[in-house]
Enzyme design. Structure first.
Site, PDB file in Angstrom:
ATOM      1  N   ASP A 288       0.867  -1.164   0.000  1.00 21.31           N
ATOM      2  CA  ASP A 288       0.000   0.000   0.000  1.00 21.31           C
ATOM      3  C   ASP A 288       0.917   1.231   0.000  1.00 21.31           C
ATOM      4  OD1 ASP A 288      -2.121   1.713   0.014  1.00 21.31           O
ATOM      5  OD2 ASP A 288      -3.178   0.728   1.625  1.00 21.31           O
TER       6      ASP A 288
HETATM    7  C1  BGC Z   1      -4.878   3.264  -0.019  1.00 18.55           C
HETATM    8  C2  BGC Z   1      -5.052   2.201  -1.066  1.00 18.55           C
HETATM    9  C3  BGC Z   1      -4.872   2.778  -2.452  1.00 18.55           C
HETATM   10  C4  BGC Z   1      -3.503   3.423  -2.538  1.00 18.55           C
HETATM   11  C5  BGC Z   1      -3.175   4.013  -3.886  1.00 18.55           C
HETATM   12  C6  BGC Z   1      -3.593   4.057  -0.228  1.00 18.55           C
HETATM   13  O1  BGC Z   1      -3.513   5.140   0.606  1.00 18.55           O
HETATM   14  O2  BGC Z   1      -4.886   2.672   1.261  1.00 18.55           O
HETATM   15  O3  BGC Z   1      -6.293   1.575  -0.925  1.00 18.55           O
HETATM   16  O4  BGC Z   1      -5.025   1.796  -3.427  1.00 18.55           O
HETATM   17  O5  BGC Z   1      -3.435   4.459  -1.569  1.00 18.55           O
HETATM   18  O6  BGC Z   1      -3.875   5.163  -4.131  1.00 18.55           O
END
Ligand code: BGC
Length: 730
Positions: A288
């Site tokens: 993530d």
């Molecule tokens: C979120 C994810 C997301 C990623 C990319 C993160 O902050 O938890 O769910 O896919 O950002 O944008």
């Protein structure tokens, strides 16, 4: 057979020796695994490190910065979080990678296409309430087409974190509180996004997230610690991911949370032992956003190098955005702290997905106009149907809905009534406000020529401004029906949007009560990304409908439900607690040691609206639940059937939910577990048969705290709509 394979491999090996200049990785007819190995052996350390790195593109697409953004992209980068919609820019970047990098490895572009790309569908929580697996799949198919045509190959979706606490803003992004429902919807999303062939121009790679246990964040506070028992991990958090992997998900995203002391993004047990070892997943895991770097904050790594080593060796293949892998890996490998084979394995997994996506053969996209790419009539139709099916009628006193023909004037009010932006919900992809049909527009079109719609905002989402109350009261008094569109702004749910209270801000509750005092029938359309504490107004209104954040076609969908053109069929995929303090209150809890005792002394035990709840405009009569046997053995099947009759005067869609309970087992079981569901259309006056075939291994076994499944003899109950039958596994 075996012999043939050996001969085949030998021949291929000989072929390679005889013709050394054959570039296998560029040969589309060569098997993917051979292409991966061929490319991998040609790569330098730097090239490998770049493959496991993801940067962002499109943070600032102001005309003056476009060139800068483009320049900043290295042609060797493995992946980009691609935030532009421009196929032209995409082609330019990809051309840079194909032509300016030594080996011509295409870039994989990912984006958060959570409930649609430009055509925005209801938020996933709403989609789950539709219980329409095919429609969920279709919406993902459309999202994949719109995305791929814009240069996005990969979505960070579906999220299959099983909701446990409605204060956590991200319950909006998942499919509710049941592991099986999350698994079924997640698998449908994977199949929808990916289709049967990832290389097709309308398919994109899915990403199951957040692996794993993110929904257990303490107190519903985002990014917080999660204390998850091994039993809960195996029984609740992991099953939807396993179903998604079985459906063929190309990638998985590691979560932010710290699972009982070992953060998910440094967790070898979950990312390697379970995901690869037990489930045979051969795609790649992406972190993530910044999750590798965060291992330092979480207290398991002293510096970037240690964070990098822990994440990569645990099985985390691609580093999203924080650049820790790129900065740390060369030195770690040079000094032998990480074996190069570990990096090779991560690169192998990433390349495999790129080959499967056909990116080496077809790196570019057609540069089509927006009108061809987006919001095609069939996309809007699916968005409308899914939105209408997602909305849940929670209350309908004296049949105030559907709107009767005597109603000549509707007063339409509330902060959601003439609002584009918030209807799209959190994670609105590339949705544009101007595409959205507001509730006001929807109602005006639906009731044109029949009923006059008078609009006045009346109050805002929050604050103390009561200046429009008097006008609103007057308007209400002149009307036959008052429709109030209330709820949450889109930023109140989703990531980093936890809320201590589930109630609406007091100004909204006060406004609803004020309107109720006019004596006119009141309908509340409640838009939110989570269950809402409705104590402050529910008793004052005649009808209440949860419309979630319904997306581009939300206004039309709501209008069709109000007019009765569409009969409500949504059912809650998440419990509405009385209030936040009543939680946990999810339906599949375990039995208390003293069921009638130990309750809160100052709060009811029953939730406001339970899982599976939802009204319709017709009346369904359930026949007797029949089973073809009351004893069965492993390997046999028990067939259960129930007939449902639509006794009303309008057609409808009814979802039958089948629950199993196992009152005595070596590991105590939840009181009820959803094992199957089916939604069918039942025309007025007709009956439909619903059927469930119990497969003991699949439906009656359970995992222990190590993940081993047990099938134990004894008494079980099958439950449908309040009817229960007992049966025995012998
Ligand atoms: C979120 C994810 C997301 C990623 C990319 C993160 O902050 O938890 O769910 O896919 O950002 O944008």
């Amino acid at each position: 057979m075996k012999q043939a394979i050996v001969i085949g491999l030998l021949a291929c090996g000989m072929g390679l020796c005889a013709c050394t200049d054959r570039v296998v990785y560029k040969d589309p007819s060569a098997p993917v695994e051979q292409r991966v190995e061929d490319l991998l052996r040609r790569m330098t350390l730097e090239e490998k490190v770049m493959q496991v790195t993801q940067w962002t593109y499109g943070k600032n697409m102001n005309v003056n910065n476009v060139e800068q953004e483009m320049k900043a992209v290295s042609p060797m980068i493995g992946s980009l979080l691609y935030r532009s919609t421009s196929a032209v820019f995409y082609n330019q970047i990809q051309r840079k990678a194909m032509e300016e990098s030594r080996l011509g490895i295409p870039i994989l572009c990912g984006f958060d296409v959570i409930h649609g790309y430009r055509t925005i569908f209801p938020i996933p929580l709403g989609q789950a309430c539709a219980w329409n697996v095919d429609k969920v799949g279709e919406s993902c198919r459309i999202a994949a087409r719109e995305s791929r045509l814009s240069g996005v190959h990969w979505t960070f979706s579906p999220m299959v974190d099983v909701a446990r606490d409605a204060r956590w803003g991200r319950v909006s992004e998942g499919y509710g509180e049941d592991p099986y429902l999350n698994g079924v919807m997640g698998a449908a999303a994977v199949r929808g996004y990916q289709g049967d062939d990832l290389s097709k121009s309308d398919a994109m790679a899915a990403c199951l997230k957040h692996f794993v246990g993110y929904a257990y964040s303490e107190g519903g506070r985002d990014y917080h610690y999660t204390d998850i028992s091994s039993q809960a991990l195996w029984e609740t958090a992991l099953p939807p991911f396993e179903m998604g992997v079985k459906a063929g998900a190309a990638t998985v995203m590691s979560a932010f949370n710290d699972i009982s002391g070992i953060p998910a993004s440094a967790n070898r047990y979950t990312m390697t032992d379970i995901l690869r070892g037990k489930w045979g997943f051969d795609g790649f895991v992406v972190s993530d956003w910044g999750a590798v770097e965060q291992l330092k904050t979480q207290g398991v790594a002293a510096d970037d190098a240690e964070a990098c080593r822990k994440a990569l060796t645990a099985g985390l293949d691609m580093d999203m955005v924080d650049d820790v892998y790129r900065r740390s890996l060369p030195e770690l490998i040079a000094e032998g702290a990480i074996a190069e084979e570990v990096l090779d394995e991560a690169v192998r997994r990433i390349l495999r997905v790129k080959f499967r996506m056909g990116l080496f053969e077809k790196p570019y996209v057609e540069e089509l106009p927006d009108t061809t790419r987006y919001l095609r009539p069939e996309a809007r139709a699916v968005a409308r149907e899914l939105a209408a099916e997602s909305m849940v009628l929670l209350k309908n006193e004296s049949g105030v809905l559907p709107v009767r023909s005597e109603v000549k004037r509707i007063a339409l009010m509330g902060p959601m009534a003439d609002n584009w932006v918030d209807l799209m919900g959190s994670w609105w992809g590339q949705g544009e406000a101007e595409d959205v049909v507001t509730i006001r527009e929807g109602l005006e079109a639906e009731f044109a020529g029949k009923t006059r719609i008078d609009y006045c905002a009346g109050c805002d989402f929050e604050g103390e401004d009561r200046s429009q109350f008097a006008r609103a009261r007057a308007l209400a008094r002149q009307s036959d029906l008052v429709v109030l569109c209330m709820g949450e702004k889109r930023g109140w749910s989703g990531e980093n949007a936890s809320r201590a209270s589930l109630a609406l801000p007091s100004i909204q509750e006060e406004f609803i009560r004020e309107m109720a005092r006019t004596g006119r029938p009141i309908v509340v359309l409640l838009s939110s990304g989570r269950p809402v504490d409705v104590r402050g107004f529910e008793g004052d209104v005649d009808a209440l409908m949860a419309i979630w954040q319904p997306g581009t076609e939300g206004g039309n969908a709501a209008a069709q439900l109000l007019s009765g053109k569409v009969n409500p069929s949504g059912r809650l995929a998440i419990t509405f607690p009385v209030c936040a303090e009543q939680q946990p209150v999810y339906y599949n809890r375990r039995q208390s040691a003293r069921p009638r005792l130990g309750r809160y002394q100052n709060l009811a035990d029953e939730p406001k609206y339970p899982f599976g709840y939802g009204l319709s405009y017709t009346n369904y009569a359930y026949g007797k639940l029949r089973v073809d046997r009351t004893t069965l053995q492993p390997g046999e099947r028990l067939v259960a059937e129930i007939e449902v009759t639509n006794e009303g005067s309008c057609d409808g869609k009814e979802t039958v939910m089948w629950f199993v309970s196992d009152p005595v087992a070596s590991v105590s079981r939840p009181m009820r577990e959803l094992k199957h569901f089916e939604k069918q259309c039942i025309p007025a006056g007709e009956s439909r048969l619903y059927r469930f075939e119990i497969d003991p291994e699949r439906d009656l076994s359970f995992p222990d705290a190590t993940g081993e499944r047990h099938l134990e003899k004894g008494t079980f109950f099958l439950e449908v709509n309040g009817q229960r039958v007992e049966f025995e596994l012998i």
